[in-house]
Design an enzyme around this catalytic site. Structure first.
Site, PDB file in Angstrom:
ATOM      1  CE1 TYR A 107       0.857   0.093   4.571  1.00  0.00           C
ATOM      2  CE2 TYR A 107      -1.429  -0.665   4.825  1.00  0.00           C
ATOM      3  CZ  TYR A 107      -0.149  -0.458   5.464  1.00  0.00           C
ATOM      4  OH  TYR A 107      -0.002  -0.758   6.616  1.00  0.00           O
ATOM      5  CD  GLU A 108       0.251   6.414   0.851  1.00  0.00           C
ATOM      6  OE1 GLU A 108      -0.630   6.130   1.466  1.00  0.00           O
ATOM      7  OE2 GLU A 108       0.597   7.461   0.101  1.00  0.00           O
ATOM      8  N   GLY A 109       1.480   2.905  -2.573  1.00  0.00           N
ATOM      9  CA  GLY A 109       2.093   2.759  -3.957  1.00  0.00           C
ATOM     10  C   GLY A 109       2.915   1.674  -3.527  1.00  0.00           C
TER      11      GLY A 109
END
Ligand SMILES: Cc1cc2nc3c(=O)[nH]c(=O)nc-3n(C[C@H](O)[C@H](O)[C@H](O)COP(=O)(O)OP(=O)(O)OC[C@H]3O[C@@H](n4cnc5c(N)ncnc54)[C@H](O)[C@@H]3O)c2cc1C
Length: 603
Positions: free
Chosen positions: A443-445
């Site tokens: 997550y978060e890229g």
């Protein structure tokens, strides 16, 4: 085995390596205004108190959270026993607003101190820590881009932690490709908007920790340009507010379901549905079609916070593995052939533990240096210093996020190995760290996207000057190691020097390749990020050892000896992969034959 916050270790890295004082006194920001009011007494007091709260209140809830999860019934989520009380005590102590603006009730302390605390909350429990990470991101977006009316209505309660926030980008067809999102926003004619659509994988999308949940939702207006240029950001509260600010009607948004997943079981991951009854009321944050700009404001901070989750889980896994290895007795050593020995005495086990410790320390140093750069980027008094710091923060952010979360999983995996079979079963907790760690790489890229960001956007910053300046700072550290002529450093200077040369050659190659063969550059992005991080991390550990020597007037006590040994281990055992990574980037990125091999995988 529970967690003890490594407060002294954190303070040392902050002050001596990351740039908050000590060895960096000339550049620590007291001169450019960044840390002008930040005395050692404040730093130490904040770290001590955070360490106590994390170790004593949150850490014991980690296993409870893993076992209980977040049951979902009739649209509501129940958090595990003890979580509500812990969260409320945490918020009441002011931890949520540590780095938030003081005019809205925050404490206005620098991001670097918050980063150190975020590490501790997440070591104590990643499932607990991720909720505030997202609320902090929401606060940043609202503080930077919200109208005064929105700030008046929502900011104080988000900062105090009375309400939590969510960040909602992902949809089934729009993950890494945020520009593909379809959630709709329509102007309601009264200044507000109506939101309809579905979001998936939303962290803390529904829960019982707070009375209201403030969703920050990306959506598309009618006739908006396609892709990321047509996205707007909306604030959508779970409960609308009455004129006096009290909670009013339930908004037209609900959690449809909660995911069953590998780790962070106590963090509810929700599918959210908007518009069963005509559309949820949303309020525009920033300008129409400029939602991605708002996201960029907080992207560096949010990615750094997830990087810190990697450090956090690695720290906890290391503490647990060292403790286990000191107790578990198996086999004999040459020195003690008659009695069975604690496994920590076996060189192979020591190697595992040293790898865990060295990777954790390096990732911590990289994350903290990124946080310091972010502080300078916001607060340095002169504009050119802010610009340089912003370049540094931008360069280091993908490295901090991807390397730290990659090593979070690697370290947790080695932790399982140190426990043998007891690591694979759930009893010791080593398995939970491994399961929990894995999400932070996604997550978060995803970490693949971070590597691409580093190569395609960050290397070219300021015409390549940002990376050039950084590499020459690493060179100064290596020169300083060489200048000590201290045999305790072994091959440290030589190995770091070789790694730096690999990094310099690879950086120049990628910058050139980007202009003629983008696929070749993209294929090398992930090994390049690892090369960058292990060279930087190795130099930072050397920096830490040098600082310790300086503090001891050139002499060596146990503290300095330990720091030199960690730096030496990293350089001699982990940065030695640099030349292989260089070859993987420069020679191994010809993708022309890969499809043929992959076709066989499917047959
Ligand atoms: C537990 C959990 C919590 C989450 N919390 C939130 C949240 O609070 N809010 C939110 O909005 N989202 C959240 N997410 C979603 C998360 O951010 C996405 O899962 C993530 O961005 C990846 O998107 P995806 O799952 O669609 O994978 P995909 O985008 O389909 O990626 C699959 C693989 O392909 C690679 N890939 C994709 N595109 C490219 C490309 N252009 N070049 C190279 N490689 C590429 C990726 O690196 C990855 O390895 C959460 C997810 C989980 C599992």
């Amino acid at each position: 085995m529970t967690y003890r916050a490594p407060v002294a270790e954190i303070a040392f890295t902050l002050k001596q390596v990351a740039g908050l004082g000590g060895a960096h006194a000339a550049q620590d920001g007291t001169q450019d205004g960044t840390y002008v009011d930040l005395g050692e007494d404040i730093i130490d007091a904040v770290l001590e108190q955070a360490g106590r709260f994390a170790s004593d209140i949150i850490a014991p809830l980690n296993v409870v959270g893993d076992r209980f999860g977040t049951p979902f019934k009739d649209g509501s989520v129940t958090t595990p026993p003890g979580w509500k009380e812990a969260y409320r005590a945490w918020a009441a102590a002011g931890w949520n607003g540590l780095a938030s603006p003081d005019e809205w009730g925050g404490q206005g302390l620098p991001q670097i101190l918050n980063a150190a605390c975020v590490e501790m909350w997440n070591s104590a429990s990643m499932a607990f820590g991720i909720g505030p990470v997202l609320t902090m991101a929401a606060i940043d977006a609202l503080a930077a881009h919200g109208s005064d009316t929105l700030k008046q209505a929502y900011l104080k309660k988000l900062i105090s932690g009375e309400w939590m926030g969510t960040m909602q980008l992902t949809e089934p067809q729009a993950g890494s490709d945020v520009g593909a999102l379809r959630t709709k926003a329509e102007r309601a004619g009264d200044g507000s908007y109506r939101i309809t659509g579905q979001k998936i994988f939303i962290t803390y999308g529904e829960h019982d920790l707070t009375d209201n949940i403030i969703h920050f939702v990306l959506a598309r207006l009618p006739n908006a340009p396609t892709g990321t240029r047509g996205i707007s950001l909306f604030l959508v509260p779970k409960f609308l507010l009455n004129a006096d600010g009290s909670l009013g009607a339930r908004n037209d948004v609900r959690a449809h379901s909660v995911e069953h997943k590998l780790g962070i079981h106590a963090s509810p991951t929700c599918t959210m549905v908007y518009g069963d009854n005509g559309g949820a009321v949303g309020f525009l944050v920033g300008e129409e079609n400029r939602g991605m700009n708002c996201m960029f404001t907080m992207m560096n901070e949010a990615r750094l916070m997830v990087g810190l989750q990697g450090v956090a889980i690695a720290e906890r896994a290391t503490q647990q593995a060292v403790a286990y290895a000191r107790e578990r007795r198996q086999g004999r050593t040459a020195a003690m052939p008659a009695d069975s020995t604690a496994i920590v005495a076996h060189p192979d086990v020591k190697r595992m533990l040293m790898t865990m410790r060295a990777l954790t320390k390096a990732a911590r140093a990289i994350c903290y240096a990124t946080a310091v750069a972010l502080d300078h980027a916001h607060c340095a008094a002169d504009e050119s210093a802010r610009k340089r710091a912003n370049d540094r923060a931008s360069l280091l952010t993908p490295v901090a996020k991807a390397f730290s979360t990659d090593i979070g999983t690697e370290v947790a995996s080695i932790g399982v190995q140190v426990h043998g079979g007891m690591g694979y079963v759930e009893e010791t907790g080593a398995a939970q760290h491994y399961r929990d760690a894995r999400i932070a790489q996604i997550y978060e890229g995803t970490n693949g996207i971070q590597a691409i960001d580093l190569v395609t956007r960050k290397l070219p910053l300021s015409g390549g000057q940002a990376v050039k300046d950084y590499l020459s700072e690493l060179k100064s550290t290596i020169d300083a190691v060489d200048a000590t002529n201290d045999p305790a450093f072994g091959w440290t200077g030589l190995r770091l020097g070789e790694a730096l040369h690999s990094l310099e050659r690879t950086t120049a190659w990628l910058l050139a390749e980007l202009t003629k063969n983008v696929d070749g550059a993209l294929a090398g992005a992930t090994p390049y990020l690892r090369l960058f991080a292990s060279t930087a991390g190795g130099c930072m550990l050397a920096e830490e050892a040098l600082a310790s020597l300086r503090l001891n007037g050139g002499g060596s006590g146990p503290d300095t000896a330990g720091r030199i040994a960690a730096a030496r281990f990293f350089a001699e055992n982990l940065t030695v992969h640099a030349s292989a990574l260089e070859r993987a980037v420069i020679e191994g990125g010809d993708i022309s034959g890969w499809d043929a091999a992959l076709a066989q995988a499917a047959s």
